[in-house]
Design an enzyme around this catalytic site. Structure first.
Site, mmCIF file in Angstrom:
data_model
loop_
_atom_site.group_PDB
_atom_site.id
_atom_site.type_symbol
_atom_site.label_atom_id
_atom_site.label_comp_id
_atom_site.label_asym_id
_atom_site.label_seq_id
_atom_site.Cartn_x
_atom_site.Cartn_y
_atom_site.Cartn_z
ATOM 1 N N MET A 30 22.413 17.507 -34.510
ATOM 2 C CA MET A 30 22.765 18.821 -34.294
ATOM 3 C C MET A 30 22.463 18.993 -32.718
ATOM 4 O O MET A 30 22.151 20.502 -32.506
ATOM 5 C CB MET A 30 22.347 19.702 -35.029
ATOM 6 C CG MET A 30 22.577 19.914 -36.650
ATOM 7 S SD MET A 30 22.374 22.074 -37.754
ATOM 8 C CE MET A 30 20.733 21.647 -37.521
ATOM 9 N N TYR A 32 20.740 18.434 -28.932
ATOM 10 C CA TYR A 32 19.820 18.305 -28.443
ATOM 11 C C TYR A 32 18.812 16.811 -28.814
ATOM 12 O O TYR A 32 17.454 17.277 -29.629
ATOM 13 C CB TYR A 32 18.162 19.475 -28.486
ATOM 14 C CG TYR A 32 17.626 20.292 -27.836
ATOM 15 C CD1 TYR A 32 18.387 20.650 -26.253
ATOM 16 C CD2 TYR A 32 16.150 19.532 -27.401
ATOM 17 C CE1 TYR A 32 17.525 20.974 -25.504
ATOM 18 C CE2 TYR A 32 15.603 19.731 -26.524
ATOM 19 C CZ TYR A 32 16.468 20.688 -25.088
ATOM 20 O OH TYR A 32 15.367 20.795 -24.416
ATOM 21 N N LEU A 33 19.256 16.230 -28.630
ATOM 22 C CA LEU A 33 19.418 14.715 -28.647
ATOM 23 C C LEU A 33 17.722 14.399 -28.349
ATOM 24 O O LEU A 33 17.211 14.826 -27.279
ATOM 25 C CB LEU A 33 19.818 13.888 -27.943
ATOM 26 C CG LEU A 33 21.216 13.661 -29.082
ATOM 27 C CD1 LEU A 33 21.659 13.213 -28.397
ATOM 28 C CD2 LEU A 33 21.188 13.660 -30.246
ATOM 29 N N HIS A 34 16.539 14.263 -29.103
ATOM 30 C CA HIS A 34 15.381 13.307 -28.606
ATOM 31 C C HIS A 34 15.302 11.386 -29.069
ATOM 32 O O HIS A 34 16.571 10.989 -30.124
ATOM 33 C CB HIS A 34 14.786 13.701 -29.352
ATOM 34 C CG HIS A 34 14.614 14.217 -30.817
ATOM 35 N ND1 HIS A 34 14.171 13.495 -31.638
ATOM 36 C CD2 HIS A 34 14.478 15.015 -31.704
ATOM 37 C CE1 HIS A 34 14.287 13.779 -33.059
ATOM 38 N NE2 HIS A 34 14.500 15.071 -32.118
ATOM 39 N N GLY A 36 13.771 10.150 -31.252
ATOM 40 C CA GLY A 36 14.347 10.262 -32.948
ATOM 41 C C GLY A 36 15.743 9.874 -33.263
ATOM 42 O O GLY A 36 16.064 8.929 -33.988
ATOM 43 N N HIS A 37 16.486 10.691 -32.918
ATOM 44 C CA HIS A 37 17.856 10.784 -32.925
ATOM 45 C C HIS A 37 18.318 9.041 -31.616
ATOM 46 O O HIS A 37 19.113 8.898 -32.801
ATOM 47 C CB HIS A 37 18.723 11.485 -32.423
ATOM 48 C CG HIS A 37 18.797 13.076 -32.293
ATOM 49 N ND1 HIS A 37 17.690 13.902 -31.914
ATOM 50 C CD2 HIS A 37 18.962 13.322 -33.455
ATOM 51 C CE1 HIS A 37 18.165 14.880 -32.600
ATOM 52 N NE2 HIS A 37 18.563 14.699 -33.500
ATOM 53 N N LYS A 149 12.181 12.160 -41.647
ATOM 54 C CA LYS A 149 11.694 13.100 -41.326
ATOM 55 C C LYS A 149 12.615 14.485 -41.828
ATOM 56 O O LYS A 149 11.524 15.529 -42.925
ATOM 57 C CB LYS A 149 11.953 13.844 -40.091
ATOM 58 C CG LYS A 149 10.813 15.150 -39.967
ATOM 59 C CD LYS A 149 11.490 15.805 -38.092
ATOM 60 C CE LYS A 149 12.089 15.932 -37.805
ATOM 61 N NZ LYS A 149 13.181 17.924 -38.505
ATOM 62 N N SER A 186 13.850 18.291 -32.993
ATOM 63 C CA SER A 186 14.559 19.301 -31.281
ATOM 64 C C SER A 186 13.593 20.361 -31.355
ATOM 65 O O SER A 186 13.975 21.725 -30.013
ATOM 66 C CB SER A 186 15.916 19.717 -32.066
ATOM 67 O OG SER A 186 16.736 18.707 -31.741
ATOM 68 N N ARG A 187 13.324 20.905 -32.538
ATOM 69 C CA ARG A 187 12.401 22.224 -33.057
ATOM 70 C C ARG A 187 11.326 22.817 -31.531
ATOM 71 O O ARG A 187 10.979 23.274 -32.017
ATOM 72 C CB ARG A 187 12.406 23.245 -34.026
ATOM 73 C CG ARG A 187 14.101 23.432 -34.346
ATOM 74 C CD ARG A 187 13.738 24.131 -36.095
ATOM 75 N NE ARG A 187 14.574 24.797 -36.451
ATOM 76 C CZ ARG A 187 15.474 24.072 -37.561
ATOM 77 N NH1 ARG A 187 15.578 23.171 -37.948
ATOM 78 N NH2 ARG A 187 16.682 25.132 -37.842
#
Length: 291
Positions: A30, A32-34, A36-37, A149, A186-187
């Site tokens: 969805m 707002y990549l970090h 983990g993505h 996760k 992302s949150r």
């Protein structure tokens, strides 16, 4: 890297690769990549010839009082991260491309969608299963990569894939954590500095229980109590449950099957989820995993 917004253009872009017999990997997100993505992207690049990463904030998986309108978005940043990570195709459709005005067909998951997050987010996994099924049909990947996760989501998607005979291999990648243990999400950007310090108690509780499990503790209530003792700085624990890793039903003592200790908690208005897999030793000294 190609940035594509239409399904027809996506299929055209992948047609030549399919003729050449190349393996396609899909990383559904969805945005707002970090990190983990990006770990999912790396896994896809290792096992696939072409990696497609999708960005779509799916409206059908959000409830009426949830954060659809405020969910973090930064397409320019995400696009650059994808380029740097070696994504071949960035697929970013808008809502009308995924759900045209005539859309009326949904995928209804079964018992795996009922406990844990499903008990508190009615319709959430209906939206998840529907959009993932659509993405599978749009991209037609050989493999699809998801993060542990979202443990329940992985279980629902895997069951849907089997039940609907979708020719996709589901690959689950271990949760990527911050140095202090907080699961990347992302949150997390919603959290204040003080809230960030309190949020880490979620992972500390789960990891403390996992340590006791590795030391030989098999009593379900004791393991839950160990985790709960650490979750003393969040504003509200929505659930903290130890479930069978395959059925998601409440685990029985003493643990004799792979299990997952799952939590959802609020720090301020931010809802965070996390889990740890409790894997049992097998006769060859390895551990059987829940997925």
């Amino acid at each position: 890297m190609q940035a594509i917004t239409r399904v027809a253009e996506l299929r055209h872009a992948l047609a030549e690769a399919r003729k050449e017999g190349k393996r396609v990997g899909l990383v559904p997100t969805m945005g707002y990549l970090h990190e983990g993505h990006l770990a999912l992207v790396q896994a896809s690049r290792t096992r696939s010839d072409i990696t497609v990463l999708s960005i779509f904030v799916n409206p059908t998986q959000f409830g009426p009082n949830e954060d659809l309108s405020t969910y973090p978005r930064d397409f320019i940043r995400d696009e650059q991260l994808c380029r740097n990570a070696g994504v071949a195709i960035l697929f970013a459709p808008d809502a009308r491309e995924v759900y045209p005005t005539t859309f009326e067909t949904f995928v209804e998951p079964g018992d795996l969608a009922m406990p844990l997050c499903g008990a508190y987010r009615p319709g959430h996994f209906r939206g998840v299963a529907t959009v993932v099924c659509k993405l599978f049909n749009m991209v037609q990947p050989d493999l699809a990569f998801f993060g542990q996760k979202d443990f329940q989501q992985c279980a629902v998607v895997r069951r849907m894939t089997v039940d609907l005979d979708l020719p996709v291999n589901i690959v689950t990648i271990p949760t990527v954590r911050e140095p202090d243990g907080l699961a990347m999400s992302s949150r997390n950007r919603y959290l204040s500095e003080e809230g960030r310090r309190r949020a880490v108690t979620i992972s500390r509780g789960l990891l403390a229980a996992a340590d006791k499990f590795r030391s030989g503790e098999r009593d379900v209530e004791k393991l839950i109590a160990i985790a709960k003792e650490q979750l003393n700085r969040v504003d509200r624990v929505q659930y903290l449950e130890l479930v069978d890793a395959h059925t998601l039903k409440a685990a029985e003592s003493p643990l004799q099957r792979p299990a997952a200790l799952c939590a959802a908690a609020y720090v301020g208005s931010t809802r965070l989820i996390d889990n740890v897999i409790l894997s049992l030793p097998t006769p060859d000294g390895k551990r059987s995993l829940g997925d």
